[in-house]
Design an enzyme around this catalytic site. Structure first.
Site, PDB file in Angstrom:
ATOM      1  N   PHE A 185       1.664   2.937  -1.375  1.00 60.22           N
ATOM      2  CA  PHE A 185       1.491   1.515  -1.052  1.00 60.22           C
ATOM      3  C   PHE A 185       1.735   0.661  -2.290  1.00 60.22           C
ATOM      4  O   PHE A 185       1.657   1.117  -3.426  1.00 60.22           O
ATOM      5  CB  PHE A 185       0.099   1.243  -0.463  1.00 60.22           C
ATOM      6  CG  PHE A 185      -1.047   1.437  -1.429  1.00 60.22           C
ATOM      7  CD1 PHE A 185      -1.539   0.377  -2.176  1.00 60.22           C
ATOM      8  CD2 PHE A 185      -1.640   2.684  -1.587  1.00 60.22           C
ATOM      9  CE1 PHE A 185      -2.596   0.549  -3.058  1.00 60.22           C
ATOM     10  CE2 PHE A 185      -2.695   2.876  -2.466  1.00 60.22           C
ATOM     11  CZ  PHE A 185      -3.175   1.805  -3.204  1.00 60.22           C
ATOM     12  N   CYS A 186       2.060  -0.610  -2.026  1.00 62.72           N
ATOM     13  CA  CYS A 186       2.280  -1.598  -3.075  1.00 62.72           C
ATOM     14  C   CYS A 186       1.969  -2.961  -2.481  1.00 62.72           C
ATOM     15  O   CYS A 186       1.343  -3.057  -1.426  1.00 62.72           O
ATOM     16  CB  CYS A 186       3.702  -1.517  -3.614  1.00 62.72           C
ATOM     17  SG  CYS A 186       4.974  -1.800  -2.350  1.00 62.72           S
ATOM     18  N   THR A 187       2.407  -4.019  -3.119  1.00 60.57           N
ATOM     19  CA  THR A 187       2.051  -5.363  -2.663  1.00 60.57           C
ATOM     20  C   THR A 187       2.701  -5.717  -1.332  1.00 60.57           C
ATOM     21  O   THR A 187       2.018  -6.063  -0.368  1.00 60.57           O
ATOM     22  CB  THR A 187       2.448  -6.409  -3.722  1.00 60.57           C
ATOM     23  OG1 THR A 187       1.894  -6.043  -4.979  1.00 60.57           O
ATOM     24  CG2 THR A 187       1.962  -7.794  -3.318  1.00 60.57           C
ATOM     25  N   ILE A 214       0.305  -3.981   1.057  1.00 61.34           N
ATOM     26  CA  ILE A 214      -1.084  -4.434   1.132  1.00 61.34           C
ATOM     27  C   ILE A 214      -1.197  -5.749   1.890  1.00 61.34           C
ATOM     28  O   ILE A 214      -2.126  -5.947   2.689  1.00 61.34           O
ATOM     29  CB  ILE A 214      -1.662  -4.607  -0.288  1.00 61.34           C
ATOM     30  CG1 ILE A 214      -1.686  -3.264  -1.019  1.00 61.34           C
ATOM     31  CG2 ILE A 214      -3.063  -5.203  -0.237  1.00 61.34           C
ATOM     32  CD1 ILE A 214      -1.954  -3.390  -2.511  1.00 61.34           C
TER      33      ILE A 214
END
Length: 284
Positions: A185-187, A214
């Site tokens: 996951f990341c932004t 996210i």
């Protein structure tokens, strides 16, 4: 005036970027848009802002203009609103990669890595395992300073300073991922998608990317199984699980995130310095 902020990326094989660059720049300037568009052989990544009329016109242009031969017809945009223009100018740049990993460019035509949507992921985390009964490992692909603002509970965080370090730390820590379902996951999705593709290519099984990152997770299910806020690369600094700006700010001098607690320090001078400045200076 309300400004519409658009963010989007898409992994797709491109080979006419040099010809497109002046035409895309001219169209964006005609519309009064500001921001940055990155074009690379592996795809497009953009952050732009303008009036509602201008951003709607840009979406229609990038999706449907014959110039692009339908390569961006399915491009999905994330939208937010602001009271002012967050960007100073309009740039269209040619890059080797739309997000730098310093590995051979991925091959979009071979397909993206599998993804898991926010609601399914929440159900997995609620149960402690995926639908097949495997334990779920959340893998944070962001930089260490972003992770410090907030992340998923019990997420793996290898304290990288830049995304190009990701392949090396994965090679060194493959044992952490064996026998588990790995959710990168990341932004907003771009780094975790490329990370998932890389892990898939080097033979790590049961890898997923968090669809939309996210911010999409916040939008769909709120802050379940997440602690803190989410760092964003714009004037807002961080968003809470309700997608509202927080009281975190970015230090003008060293670019560190300054929490409300750190803002009480005598060394915090708005626009000049923060408690992290000495450490940043010694590391320079």
């Amino acid at each position: 005036m309300t400004i519409v902020n658009l963010a989007a990326y898409h992994f797709v094989s491109l080979d006419a970027n040099e010809q497109w660059r002046p035409l895309v720049t001219a169209r964006c300037n005609e519309l009064g848009l500001r921001g940055t568009i990155l074009l690379a052989p592996e795809g497009i990544n953009l952050f732009i802002a303008g009036t509602r009329e201008a951003t709607d016109a840009f979406i229609a242009y990038i999706r449907h203009d014959p110039l692009f031969e339908g390569k961006f017809a399915t491009l999905q945009f994330k939208e937010s609103l602001s009271d002012s223009q967050p960007f100073r100018r309009m740039l269209v740049r040619l890059k080797r990669e739309i997000i730098t990993m310093k590995k051979p460019a991925i091959k979009p035509e071979l397909g993206r890595a599998p993804f898991v949507d926010a609601r399914t992921l929440k159900a997995w985390l609620d149960r402690g395992h995926d639908d097949a009964g495997r334990p779920v490992v959340m893998l944070d692909t962001r930089n260490a300073f972003e992770v410090d603002v907030g992340t998923f509970d019990n997420a793996l965080d290898y304290r990288i300073d830049k995304f190009s370090e990701f392949p090396e730390v994965i090679d060194a820590n493959r044992a952490d991922l064996e026998g588990k379902t790995v959710v990168s996951f990341c932004t907003g999705g771009i780094r975790c998608e490329k990370a998932a593709i890389h892990m898939k290519e080097i033979g790590i099984d049961n890898v997923y990317q968090l669809e939309g990152g996210i911010l999409k997770y916040f939008e769909e299910v709120g802050g379940a199984h997440y602690h803190g806020d989410c760092f964003v690369f714009d004037y807002r600094t961080a968003l809470n699980p309700q997608l509202q700006p927080t009281e975190n700010v970015t230090c003008f001098a060293c670019r560190a995130v300054v929490t409300p607690e750190a803002q009480q320090s005598p060394s915090y001078v708005p626009g000049k310095s923060c408690p992290a400045c000495p450490q940043a200076a010694s590391a320079a």
